[in-house]
Design a protein around this motif. Structure first.
Motif, short mmCIF file in Angstrom:
data_model
loop_
_atom_site.label_atom_id
_atom_site.label_comp_id
_atom_site.label_asym_id
_atom_site.label_seq_id
_atom_site.Cartn_x
_atom_site.Cartn_y
_atom_site.Cartn_z
N GLY A 262 35.61 17.64 35.34
CA GLY A 262 35.77 17.30 33.94
C GLY A 262 36.35 15.92 33.72
O GLY A 262 35.93 15.19 32.83
N ARG A 263 37.32 15.58 34.55
CA ARG A 263 37.96 14.28 34.47
C ARG A 263 36.94 13.14 34.62
O ARG A 263 36.97 12.16 33.90
N MET A 264 36.06 13.31 35.62
CA MET A 264 35.07 12.27 35.88
C MET A 264 34.08 12.20 34.72
O MET A 264 33.63 11.12 34.34
N PHE A 265 33.76 13.36 34.13
CA PHE A 265 32.86 13.35 32.99
C PHE A 265 33.50 12.61 31.82
O PHE A 265 32.87 11.76 31.19
N LEU A 266 34.76 12.91 31.55
CA LEU A 266 35.44 12.25 30.43
C LEU A 266 35.46 10.74 30.62
O LEU A 266 35.20 9.97 29.70
N ARG A 267 35.78 10.33 31.85
CA ARG A 267 35.81 8.89 32.13
C ARG A 267 34.46 8.25 31.87
O ARG A 267 34.35 7.22 31.20
N ALA A 268 33.41 8.89 32.37
CA ALA A 268 32.07 8.33 32.19
C ALA A 268 31.69 8.35 30.71
O ALA A 268 31.05 7.42 30.20
N PHE A 269 32.10 9.40 30.00
CA PHE A 269 31.75 9.52 28.58
C PHE A 269 32.42 8.43 27.76
O PHE A 269 31.78 7.79 26.91
N VAL A 270 33.69 8.20 28.03
CA VAL A 270 34.41 7.16 27.29
C VAL A 270 33.78 5.80 27.57
O VAL A 270 33.55 5.00 26.67
N GLU A 271 33.48 5.56 28.84
CA GLU A 271 32.83 4.31 29.22
C GLU A 271 31.51 4.14 28.48
O GLU A 271 31.20 3.07 27.95
N PHE A 272 30.74 5.22 28.42
CA PHE A 272 29.42 5.20 27.81
C PHE A 272 29.51 5.02 26.31
O PHE A 272 28.91 4.12 25.73
N ALA A 273 30.26 5.92 25.68
CA ALA A 273 30.21 6.02 24.22
C ALA A 273 31.19 5.07 23.55
O ALA A 273 30.80 4.19 22.77
N TYR A 274 32.45 5.20 23.90
CA TYR A 274 33.49 4.52 23.15
C TYR A 274 33.39 3.01 23.32
O TYR A 274 33.36 2.25 22.35
N PHE A 275 33.28 2.57 24.58
CA PHE A 275 33.29 1.13 24.82
C PHE A 275 31.97 0.46 24.44
O PHE A 275 31.88 -0.76 24.36
N SER A 276 30.92 1.27 24.19
CA SER A 276 29.65 0.67 23.77
C SER A 276 29.57 0.57 22.26
O SER A 276 28.66 -0.07 21.73
N LEU A 277 30.49 1.23 21.54
CA LEU A 277 30.41 1.29 20.08
C LEU A 277 30.28 -0.09 19.41
O LEU A 277 29.36 -0.28 18.61
N PRO A 278 31.14 -1.05 19.73
CA PRO A 278 31.05 -2.34 19.03
C PRO A 278 29.68 -3.00 19.20
O PRO A 278 29.08 -3.46 18.21
#
Ligand SMILES: Nc1ncnc2c1ncn2[C@@H]1O[C@H](COP(=O)(O)OP(=O)(O)OP(=O)(O)O)[C@@H](O)[C@H]1O
Ligand SMILES: [Mg+2]
Lengths: 266, 261
Positions: B43-59
Motif C-alpha cells: 500500500g505504501r508503494m501504491f500511495l507513493r506512486a499515486f501521489v507522484e502521478f496525480a498530485y505532482f502532475s496537477l499543475p
C-alpha cells in the motif's frame, strides 16, 4: 553423482556444492565448468582477476542470473531446478552484501537494514526499527544514522549499512562481494573483523569475494581462485601466498610476468 | 539480387524484433497486473506512486487544459462567426475537451513527467543492483515496484482528466464571456446541453488506458535498462517516446471503438 555411502564416508555434506556451472553472455564464456564445495559453517574466499566472473558466480547461486548448465546444491537440493516458491524459501536464508552496497536510496538507512524483516511480515515496524538499531550498533554505527538517507553516507558507512542489511535476518548463508574494496586499510580491517564476527556468532556459511590478500586471509577458512571460467586452485586460505600454483602465485604476488596475460583489449 | 534479399532480411529482422518486444511487453504487463491480485500488497508503494502521478502532475495538467480550452474557443469563433453559429462554440469546446484534448493532453504531459521519472528511478535501481537486492530480501521486485505503479497509473490519470475537463471548459467559458462577449448563462446552458455522459465516460476510459500505458512503459524500460547512466538515459527517452506514440495510437483505436457506428 556421489553415492550416499560415499557421502556418509566423507562426513558432513557441503552446505553449498557447485558442479559444472556454466554461464555465457553471448559468445563470451564467463563461467566454464565451475566446481566448488563450501562446507557448512566455513568461510570460502574466492579470488580472481577483474572480470573473471566472481560476481556472476554469486548471482548465479542467488538466481539473479540464470545459469546455462550445471548444478548448485544448497543443503543437498539443486536450486537451479526448484520452482519459484522453493527457491524463494532458500533465498530467504541467504544474506548478500553487494559490490556497490546497492542500498535503496528512496528509504532511510534503518528501513534498509530492516527491509528483509519487514518483507517477511513477522515483525511490526516498531520492532523492526529497534532491531535495525541493534544491527547498526553491531557494525559500529550509531542508531542516529538510521534516520539518514543512504546518499548522505560515506562509502565506508554504506558498506557497513549494506553489511547490516545482509545480516539483519540472521541468515544461514552469507555472500560478500568485495566487502573492503575502496575502503582505507583500517576500515577494511574493521569490516573484515565484523564479517568474521557475524559468521562465527551465527555459525553461518559464507562466500566472500576479494582482491585483497590480507583480507582474504583474515576472512577465509578456505580459498579458491577463479581463472578462465574455472576454479584452478583451492586450499586453505593461509596457503594463498605459497600455493605452488603458478596462476595463483602470480595473482597473489601481483607479478606482471606469468601465465596470466592481462587482456588490455576485449 | 543479394541486395534485394538483404532488404527483405532487414524487414524480416525488424518484424521479428517488433513481435518480440510486443510479446515481452505483454508478458511484463500481465505479470505486473497478476501481482495486484495476490498478496502481499504494498500500500505504501501504491500511495507513493499515486501521489507522484496525480498530485505532482496537477499543475502541468491544469495549465495545459485551461489554455487548450481558451484557444479552442478563440479558434472556433473565427471559424463559426462566418456562419453566424456562435452558440455552437460551447458545444465545440466541451466536446473536444472532454472527448479528446483532456485525455490526450493530460496523457502526453504525464508521460513526459511521470513516465520519464519512473524509467529513471527503476533504471537507476537496476544498474546499481537495487532490484537484485530486493530479490535477496524476500521481496519480488515486480510486485513491489511494478504492480503499484501500474495501479496508480490506471487510477490517477482518470482523476487528472476530470480536473482537466473542468478546467478546459472553464478556459473556453472565460474567453467566450470575457473576450467574445457571450452571455455566461446561455454559454453554460449550451455546454450542459451538448455534453452527454458517454462523452465524459469515454474520455475517462481512455485516460485509464493511457495511465496504464504510461506506467507500463516507464516500468518496462527502467526495469530492463542496461549499461550504466547512459542506459538509464536511453530508457527514459524510450519510455516517453513510446508512451506518447502509443497514447496517440490507442486514442484512435478507442475512439473508433466508442463512437464509430
Ligand atoms: N548482465 C550481464 N550481461 C552481459 N555481460 C555481463 C553481465 N554481467 C556480467 N557480465 C560480464 O561477465 C564478466 C564477469 O563479470 P563479473 O562482474 O562477474 O566480474 P568480477 O569477477 O566480479 O569482476 P570485478 O572484480 O571487477 O568485480 C564481465 O566480462 C562482464 O562484462
Ligand atoms: Mg564483481
Amino acid at each position: 553423482m556421489m553415492s550416499h555411502a560415499l557421502r556418509a564416508m566423507n562426513g558432513a555434506h557441503p552446505k553449498i556444492r557447485i558442479r559444472g556451472l556454466r554461464k555465457s553472455f553471448g559468445a563470451k564464456k564467463v563461467l566454464d565448468g565451475v566446481d566448488l564445495d563450501v562446507p557448512a559453517g566455513s568461510s570460502m574466499v574466492v579470488i580472481g582477476g577483474s572480470g573473471s566472473g566472481k560476481s556472476v558466480l554469486i548471482k548465479c547461486i542467488l538466481g539473479l542470473i540464470e545459469a546455462d548448465a550445471g548444478t548448485i546444491e544448497i543443503d543437498g537440493a539443486d536450486v537451479l531446478r526448484m520452482d519459484r516458491r522453493a527457491r524463494d524459501a532458500v533465498n530467504a536464508r541467504i544474506g548478500m552484501l553487494f559490490q556497490n552496497s546497492a542500498l535503496f536510496d528512496s528509504l532511510p538507512v534503518w528501513e534498509n537494514v530492516a527491509f528483509g524483516l519487514l518483507a517477511q511480515r513477522r515483525t511490526s515496524r516498531a520492532e523492526a526499527r529497534a532491531r535495525a538499531g541493534e544491527v547498526l550498533a553491531q557494525v559500529g554505527l550509531d542508531a542516529s544514522v538510521g534516520d539518514l538517507s543512504p546518499s548522505e553516507l560515506s562509502g565506508g558507512m554504506q558498506k557497513r549499512v549494506g553489511l547490516a542489511r545482509a545480516i539483519a535476518a540472521q541468515p544461514e548463508i552469507m555472500f560478500f562481494d568485495e566487502p573492503t574494496t575502496g575502503l582505507d586499510p583500517i576500515m577494511g580491517a574493521v569490516i573484515d573483523g565484523l564479517i568474521v564476527d557475524c559468521v562465527k556468532r551465527l555459525g553461518s556459511t559464507a562466500i566472500a569475494i576479494t582482491h585483497d590478500m590480507a583480507s582474504a586471509r583474515r576472512i577465509g577458512d578456505a580459498a579458491a581462485m577463479l581463472y578462465e571460467g574455472r576454479i584452478v586452485w583451492s586450499g586453505p586460505a593461509g596457503a594463498l601466498m605459497e600455493s605452488g600454483n603458478p596462476v595463483v602465485d602470480q595473482f597473489t604476488h601481483g607479478r606482471r610476468e606469468g601465465p596470466i596475460q592481462m587482456q588490455l583489449r576485449r | 539480387m543479394s541486395a534485394a534479399l538483404d532488404g527483405v532480411a532487414a524487414v524480416g529482422r525488424g518484424a521479428i524484433g517488433a513481435c518480440r518486444t510486443i510479446g515481452a511487453l505483454a508478458l511484463f504487463g500481465g505479470a505486473g497486473l497478476s501481482h495486484l491480485l495476490r498478496p502481499p500488497f504494498y500500500g505504501r508503494m501504491f500511495l507513493r506512486a499515486f501521489v507522484e502521478f496525480a498530485y505532482f502532475s496537477l499543475p502541468v495538467v491544469a495549465l495545459t487544459a485551461i489554455f487548450s480550452g481558451m484557444v479552442i474557443a478563440l479558434q472556433s469563433f473565427t471559424g463559426f462567426a462566418r456562419f453566424n453559429a456562435e452558440s455552437a462554440i460551447a458545444g465545440v469546446v466541451v466536446l473536444s475537451v472532454v472527448r479528446e484534448l483532456g485525455p490526450v493532453l493530460a496523457g502526453l504531459m504525464v508521460a513526459g513527467r511521470v513516465g520519464a521519472a519512473m524509467a529513471a528511478e527503476l533504471g537507476t535501481m537496476r544498474v546499481t543492483d537495487q532490484i537484485d537486492a530486493l530479490d535477496t530480501l524476500s521481496t519480488n521486485p515486480m510486485k513491489y515496484l511494478v504492480a503499484p505503479r501500474l495501479l496508480a497509473g490506471v487510477i490517477a490519470l482518470p482523476l487528472l482528466v476530470l480536473v482537466a475537463d473542468t478546467l478546459g471548459v472553464l478556459g473556453g467559458f472565460i474567453v467566450s464571456t470575457v473576450k467574445l462577449g457571450f452571455n455566461p448563462a446561455t454559454y453554460l446552458i449550451n455546454t450542459v446541453n451538448f455534453m452527454t455522459m458517454t462523452d465524459v465516460l469515454s474520455g475517462l476510459a481512455k485516460a485509464a488506458v493511457f495511465g496504464f500505458l504510461i506506467a507500463l512503459m516507464g516500468c518496462y524500460h527502467g526495469y530492463n535498462s542496461r549499461g550504466g547512466a547512459e542506459g538509464v538515459g536511453a530508457a527514459t527517452t524510450s519510455a516517453v517516446v513510446v508512451a506518447s506514440i502509443l497514447i496517440l495510437a490507442f486514442d484512435y483505436v478507442l475512439t473508433e471503438l466508442f463512437f464509430a457506428r
